[in-house]
Scaffold this active site. Sequence first.
Site, short mmCIF file in Angstrom:
data_model
loop_
_atom_site.label_atom_id
_atom_site.label_comp_id
_atom_site.label_asym_id
_atom_site.label_seq_id
_atom_site.Cartn_x
_atom_site.Cartn_y
_atom_site.Cartn_z
N ARG A 146 5.77 -16.78 11.42
CA ARG A 146 5.23 -16.42 10.01
C ARG A 146 3.88 -16.34 9.88
NH1 ARG A 146 4.89 -20.09 6.53
NH2 ARG A 146 6.79 -21.16 6.74
N TYR A 166 0.29 5.50 -7.45
CA TYR A 166 1.75 5.36 -6.92
C TYR A 166 2.53 4.28 -7.63
CZ TYR A 166 5.26 3.89 -3.82
OH TYR A 166 6.70 3.58 -3.09
N ASP A 176 -6.53 2.42 -1.57
CA ASP A 176 -5.13 2.69 -0.83
C ASP A 176 -5.39 3.95 -0.37
OD1 ASP A 176 -2.60 3.75 -0.41
OD2 ASP A 176 -1.45 3.16 -2.37
N LYS A 234 4.20 5.01 6.12
CA LYS A 234 4.06 6.46 6.13
C LYS A 234 3.52 6.97 7.23
CE LYS A 234 5.56 5.49 2.10
NZ LYS A 234 4.74 5.14 0.68
#
Length: 379
Positions: free
Chosen positions: A46, A98, A170, A195
């Site tokens: 982690r 978004y 972003d 993306k």
Amino acid sequence: MKFATKAIHAGVEPDPTTGAIMTPIYQTSTYVQESPGKHKGYEYSRTHNPTRTALQNALAALENGKHGICYASGLAATDAVLKLYRPGDEIIATNDIYGGTYRIMKRIYEPFCLTFKFVDMSNMANIEAAVSEKTKMIWIETPTNPLLKIVDIKAITSICRKRGIHSVVDNTFASPYLQNPLDMEADIVMHSVTKYLGGHSDTVMGALVTNDDALAKELAFIQNASGAVPGPQDCFLVLRGLKTLHIRMQRHCENAMEVAKWLEAHPKVSKVYYPGLPAHPGHELASRQMRGYGGMLSFELKGDVYDEAVKTMENLKVFSLGESLGGVESLCTHPASMTHASIPKEERLKTGLKDTLIRLSVGIEDVEDLIADLEQAIG
Ligand SMILES: *Cc1c(COP(=O)(O)O)cnc(C)c1O
């Protein structure tokens, strides 16, 4: 190093044990220690994982940043950014945003007493008017989703720098190939790696890149403390995707430009939203701020008839109807019912997002086939 060389080599060192040129998938949760606290820099996956480290370094290099931090999804990355703030803090965000970003702000963080103001950032006066003493961060998305508005990053980051406000961009739609917000003085760049960076529609992941050591430390702390980390297999897939980012983006841009021009000339199309078209209101700014216009575009059909828009989407064969974007294959989305359904209709309409808007993620197929598909679908 220039972009293509970085896309292929940055962050990736031959594996120290075998010389393997590709970073192995370190599918391990823990690492053996020689004696308590004596280890090779890795204790638990982690916190650190070598495959993730390679990817984080590669992403940092592509955004001209010092620190890359990956998360389990784009929204997990956004979540980490929002955790930097405290009750009473105010955040200003792009109104054409978004849908998931809007939802996490309104539904998760507003109940924890962060305040959000959504403004049209194509006009600087709106931002000046929204800033107050409580403003701690400005969230920029450009080009915006799905209306492809262009926001002046430099103009906003200079307001932020003057007032000691963080700026976060972003950069999902542009990708680092077309735009580097850190070079325009943004504090943090956010990506839905899902993306263009991944590029093959096979991974969900997010990333943040920053040059600020203190912010990087805090974001890495949140990455470990909250635990929304990507697995090593996904990191490997994205490392592989990055190697062709530059050539994919070139083709995405070329194809989208052709499709946009074709749609603009089509008698049944009333409006095309693509920053590469000289008629687009953000064209001049995009030409200054970006190195190309990207692979995303939206359009509306004449008459604004809902059923006709739906029929067109159903008719498409090469374009697949689905959410997401930025993969090698062309996709078509209906923002009002899919990506932006979490934004109330009256809010959507206020920003200009009609229920008849069709959004395309133009892939890297032969553009003749894409245009032929649109031609038969629009009829
Ligand atoms: C997809 C997307 C996100 C969210 O990323 P996920 O990886 O789906 O969590 C955020 N911003 C933009 C612009 C996106 O397209």
